[in-house]
Motif scaffolding. Structure first.
Motif, PDB file in Angstrom:
ATOM      1  N   GLU A 248       0.407   9.524  -5.394  1.00  0.00           N
ATOM      2  CA  GLU A 248       0.149  10.710  -4.589  1.00  0.00           C
ATOM      3  C   GLU A 248       1.284  11.728  -4.724  1.00  0.00           C
ATOM      4  OE1 GLU A 248      -0.514   9.416  -0.593  1.00  0.00           O
ATOM      5  OE2 GLU A 248      -2.284   8.206  -1.113  1.00  0.00           O
ATOM      6  N   PRO A 249       1.009  13.009  -4.440  1.00  0.00           N
ATOM      7  CA  PRO A 249       2.099  13.999  -4.431  1.00  0.00           C
ATOM      8  C   PRO A 249       3.183  13.585  -3.446  1.00  0.00           C
ATOM      9  CG  PRO A 249      -0.043  15.076  -4.303  1.00  0.00           C
ATOM     10  CD  PRO A 249      -0.299  13.607  -4.126  1.00  0.00           C
ATOM     11  N   LEU A 250       4.396  14.019  -3.730  1.00  0.00           N
ATOM     12  CA  LEU A 250       5.512  13.674  -2.846  1.00  0.00           C
ATOM     13  C   LEU A 250       5.601  14.683  -1.703  1.00  0.00           C
ATOM     14  CD1 LEU A 250       8.476  12.622  -5.161  1.00  0.00           C
ATOM     15  CD2 LEU A 250       7.110  11.186  -3.651  1.00  0.00           C
ATOM     16  N   PRO A 251       5.656  14.198  -0.469  1.00  0.00           N
ATOM     17  CA  PRO A 251       5.805  15.131   0.653  1.00  0.00           C
ATOM     18  C   PRO A 251       7.241  15.604   0.783  1.00  0.00           C
ATOM     19  CG  PRO A 251       5.798  12.875   1.463  1.00  0.00           C
ATOM     20  CD  PRO A 251       5.579  12.796  -0.026  1.00  0.00           C
ATOM     21  N   THR A 252       7.397  16.814   1.235  1.00  0.00           N
ATOM     22  CA  THR A 252       8.715  17.343   1.568  1.00  0.00           C
ATOM     23  C   THR A 252       8.546  18.368   2.665  1.00  0.00           C
ATOM     24  OG1 THR A 252      10.757  18.271   0.637  1.00  0.00           O
ATOM     25  CG2 THR A 252       8.714  19.286  -0.062  1.00  0.00           C
ATOM     26  N   LYS A 253       9.523  18.503   3.513  1.00  0.00           N
ATOM     27  CA  LYS A 253       9.442  19.519   4.555  1.00  0.00           C
ATOM     28  C   LYS A 253       9.387  20.910   3.925  1.00  0.00           C
ATOM     29  CE  LYS A 253      11.760  16.938   8.240  1.00  0.00           C
ATOM     30  NZ  LYS A 253      12.932  16.886   9.158  1.00  0.00           N
ATOM     31  N   ALA A 254       8.471  21.723   4.406  1.00  0.00           N
ATOM     32  CA  ALA A 254       8.357  23.105   3.934  1.00  0.00           C
ATOM     33  C   ALA A 254       9.382  23.945   4.695  1.00  0.00           C
ATOM     34  CB  ALA A 254       6.947  23.624   4.143  1.00  0.00           C
TER      35      ALA A 254
ATOM     36  N   PRO B 101       5.367  24.915  16.290  1.00  0.00           N
ATOM     37  CA  PRO B 101       6.334  23.858  16.597  1.00  0.00           C
ATOM     38  C   PRO B 101       6.254  22.711  15.604  1.00  0.00           C
ATOM     39  CG  PRO B 101       4.412  23.673  18.023  1.00  0.00           C
ATOM     40  CD  PRO B 101       4.215  24.923  17.209  1.00  0.00           C
ATOM     41  N   GLY B 102       7.333  21.950  15.517  1.00  0.00           N
ATOM     42  CA  GLY B 102       7.336  20.746  14.696  1.00  0.00           C
ATOM     43  C   GLY B 102       7.519  21.035  13.221  1.00  0.00           C
ATOM     44  N   ASP B 103       7.495  19.960  12.452  1.00  0.00           N
ATOM     45  CA  ASP B 103       7.680  20.066  11.008  1.00  0.00           C
ATOM     46  C   ASP B 103       6.403  20.544  10.331  1.00  0.00           C
ATOM     47  OD1 ASP B 103      10.276  19.082  11.219  1.00  0.00           O
ATOM     48  OD2 ASP B 103       9.645  16.997  10.955  1.00  0.00           O
ATOM     49  N   GLN B 104       6.573  21.293   9.241  1.00  0.00           N
ATOM     50  CA  GLN B 104       5.481  21.639   8.340  1.00  0.00           C
ATOM     51  C   GLN B 104       5.822  21.072   6.969  1.00  0.00           C
ATOM     52  OE1 GLN B 104       3.629  25.644   8.936  1.00  0.00           O
ATOM     53  NE2 GLN B 104       5.431  26.031  10.180  1.00  0.00           N
ATOM     54  N   TRP B 105       4.803  20.822   6.167  1.00  0.00           N
ATOM     55  CA  TRP B 105       5.006  20.033   4.958  1.00  0.00           C
ATOM     56  C   TRP B 105       4.437  20.707   3.718  1.00  0.00           C
ATOM     57  CZ3 TRP B 105       7.957  15.656   5.015  1.00  0.00           C
ATOM     58  CH2 TRP B 105       8.319  15.197   6.283  1.00  0.00           C
ATOM     59  N   ALA B 106       5.064  20.394   2.609  1.00  0.00           N
ATOM     60  CA  ALA B 106       4.573  20.798   1.291  1.00  0.00           C
ATOM     61  C   ALA B 106       4.362  19.536   0.459  1.00  0.00           C
ATOM     62  CB  ALA B 106       5.575  21.720   0.605  1.00  0.00           C
ATOM     63  N   GLU B 107       3.558  19.648  -0.588  1.00  0.00           N
ATOM     64  CA  GLU B 107       3.359  18.536  -1.519  1.00  0.00           C
ATOM     65  C   GLU B 107       3.928  18.925  -2.875  1.00  0.00           C
ATOM     66  OE1 GLU B 107      -0.815  17.615  -1.508  1.00  0.00           O
ATOM     67  OE2 GLU B 107      -0.613  16.314   0.250  1.00  0.00           O
TER      68      GLU B 107
ATOM     69  N   VAL C 114       0.832  -1.203   0.000  1.00  0.00           N
ATOM     70  CA  VAL C 114       0.000   0.000   0.000  1.00  0.00           C
ATOM     71  C   VAL C 114       0.866   1.254   0.000  1.00  0.00           C
ATOM     72  CG1 VAL C 114      -1.989  -1.091   1.094  1.00  0.00           C
ATOM     73  CG2 VAL C 114      -0.171  -0.147   2.538  1.00  0.00           C
ATOM     74  N   ASP C 115       2.063   1.168   0.574  1.00  0.00           N
ATOM     75  CA  ASP C 115       2.962   2.319   0.575  1.00  0.00           C
ATOM     76  C   ASP C 115       3.504   2.590  -0.824  1.00  0.00           C
ATOM     77  OD1 ASP C 115       2.807   2.718   3.436  1.00  0.00           O
ATOM     78  OD2 ASP C 115       4.041   0.924   3.622  1.00  0.00           O
ATOM     79  N   LEU C 116       3.843   1.535  -1.559  1.00  0.00           N
ATOM     80  CA  LEU C 116       4.296   1.726  -2.931  1.00  0.00           C
ATOM     81  C   LEU C 116       3.177   2.306  -3.783  1.00  0.00           C
ATOM     82  CD1 LEU C 116       6.383   1.413  -5.183  1.00  0.00           C
ATOM     83  CD2 LEU C 116       5.559  -0.930  -5.526  1.00  0.00           C
TER      84      LEU C 116
END
Length: 504
Positions: free
Chosen positions: A471-477, A488-494, A463-465
């Motif tokens: 799906e769009p690829l996540p990356t840290k914003a 606080p914590g990580d924020q994300w972009a797609e 299911v992960d593959l």
């Protein structure tokens, strides 16, 4: 003539005092450094969920950002996976900006002033780093730190790729790995009964009942306020690409506390991570044994803190412990210096190896933070990627539910490393490995797409593959995080998934 902004001028003035022979080379490197940082910033402006960007309008000739106050920012089309510096200027309501710090100042967004200062430091430090290079030998290095010190430009996608606020020019030259110094770590004696210790502390770092905790000289001077006595003993070591981790010749790697903001984070070592280090290390060894010889994880030999994140250290194996005859163990971030990623076939082989290991571990229940610094690849004598080595377990994520499905006992872990949230697990792996290590090695969306297309059909269907393929690829914003100091914590972009759509 380009008038030097303050950070660039400050570095130029200090350089004239401490290393005047580099002054002209530093000046020559500044335009390229501005373009490199501006390219990273433009990627963020084009793809991160910044609240003051109202709309993005791609066109054949470029990209226009409509800001919430009505202004327009125009630049080239933005490949989120490009590592070359292709942005030399952007236009804000028709006014050109070739300097990222000046652009951020002109945007006048919340918290933009402090971020602009960081961008200025990043440009100046990057130019200094490039100025100090003498060129690489065609022969591949034979020692671990020599590979690490080939990484000159820092993070391939973060605008703060070389931001080192709080470091003078003399300190950057003395401690920056790209300048190839030998750094003498201080050894601070602390009674063992006053420390939290996990694992076995090396005998060479003991003095009777006291532990000798390695301390970075910058930390000793600026944070602990106990500058090292030049006549006292110490531990001579070579800084690795993280700057705070150093290689002891013929010995282990030592991760020190360094309470300075490098790139994004303050580099201390939490009591939490010290407490879990031995458990995570043992657990990782058992999981690596399930990878059919494709993965090794460097063992944590010992970790200690004097009840303070400012006075702590982790001692772990060198990744080169897993090199066979004729092999090299290369950090993924340094692969570009080998020339190997230029071959689509080689890039596909590496992607196949990395995704096989990463997805199998994720299915079992462990998401690695497999970015270009933590992930290393073992190269055979002919340069083929044959195995992976992973180091620094502090930011992995472990899923109890997934482990249970596969009959894997859950170790005694608590806190942030433990989660069953699918989004968190996938972000951790895909954001670091695919949008990070693989993208940084590929160097462009086109090359990344080619490597992924060549291998995803061969991988076991999970299911992960399936999510990775559609799906769009996540990356840290990364820039949004610097512009949101209260969050606080990580924020994300797609990011656009190169398996689904053209990205450039």
């Amino acid at each position: 003539m380009h008038r030097l902004p303050s950070a660039e001028a400050e570095v130029a003035a200090e350089l004239a005092d401490v290393r005047p022979g580099l002054a002209s080379r530093y000046a020559a490197e500044l335009p390229g450094a501005r373009a490199a940082v501006l390219t990273r910033l433009w990627r963020a402006l084009a793809h991160e969920p910044l609240p003051w960007v109202a709309r993005r309008e791609p066109a054949r000739e470029g990209l226009t950002l409509r800001l919430s106050d009505g202004r327009r920012l125009r630049g080239p089309r933005a490949d989120p996976y490009a590592t070359a510096a292709y942005v030399t200027a952007v236009r804000l309501d028709g006014t050109p900006y070739d300097d990222p710090a000046r652009l951020m100042t002109a945007l006048a967004v919340p918290h933009g002033t402090s971020f602009a200062a960081e961008l200025g430091h990043s440009v100046a430090s990057l130019a200094l780093s490039r100025a100090g290079q003498a060129g690489h030998s065609k022969e591949w290095p034979g020692r671990d730190w020599e590979w690490e010190q080939r990484v000159v430009d820092g993070h391939p996608f973060h605008p703060n790729c070389r931001s080192r606020p709080g470091f003078s020019v003399a300190e950057q030259l003395a401690y920056g790995p790209e300048h190839r110094p030998v750094v003498t770590l201080g050894l601070v004696p602390v009674r063992s009964d006053e420390c939290l210790l996990t694992g076995a502390w090396p005998e060479g770092m003991r003095d009777g009942p006291r532990l000798l905790i390695p301390v970075h000289p910058w930390q000793a001077e600026h944070v602990l306020k106990r500058p090292r006595d030049p006549h006292a003993g110490g531990l001579a070591a070579h800084p690795l690409m993280s700057l705070r981790t150093l290689a002891v010749p013929e010995g282990p790697h030592v991760k020190t506390a360094l309470s300075a903001r490098l790139t994004s984070s303050v580099r201390d070592i939490s009591t939490y991570s010290i407490g879990l280090s031995a458990t995570l290390s043992d657990f990782a060894e058992t999981l690596a044994a399930r990878m059919d010889g494709l993965l090794h994880v460097t063992r944590t030999l010992g970790a200690a803190t004097a009840n303070s994140p400012d006075l702590a250290a982790v001692v772990r194996q060198s990744p080169w412990a897993y090199a066979g005859p004729g092999e090299r163990v290369v950090p993924v971030a340094a692969l570009a210096t080998t020339g190997l990623p230029r071959s689509p076939a080689w890039l596909a082989d590496f992607a196949r190896l990395a995704l096989t290991v990463g997805l199998r571990l994720l299915e079992l229940g462990v998401a690695l933070e497999a970015h270009g610094q933590n992930l290393l690849v073992v190269l055979s004598a002919d340069g083929s990627p044959v195995r992976l080595v992973y180091r620094d377990l502090a930011d992995v994520r472990v899923s109890p539910a997934r482990l249970a499905r596969h009959g894997v006992p859950l170790p005694e872990l608590t806190g942030r490393v433990v989660t069953d949230e699918v989004t968190v697990l996938r972000r951790k792996l895909f954001g670091s490995l695919v949008a990070g290590a693989l993208a940084g090695t590929a160097g462009s969306g086109t090359a990344l797409r080619g490597a992924l297309e060549a291998v995803v059909r061969e991988l076991p269907g999970t299911v992960d593959l399936a999510a990775l393929r559609r799906e769009p690829l996540p990356t840290k914003a990364l820039s949004l995080m610097r512009l949101s100091p209260g969050t606080p914590g990580d924020q994300w972009a797609e990011l656009p998934n190169p398996l689904v759509t053209e990205v450039f």
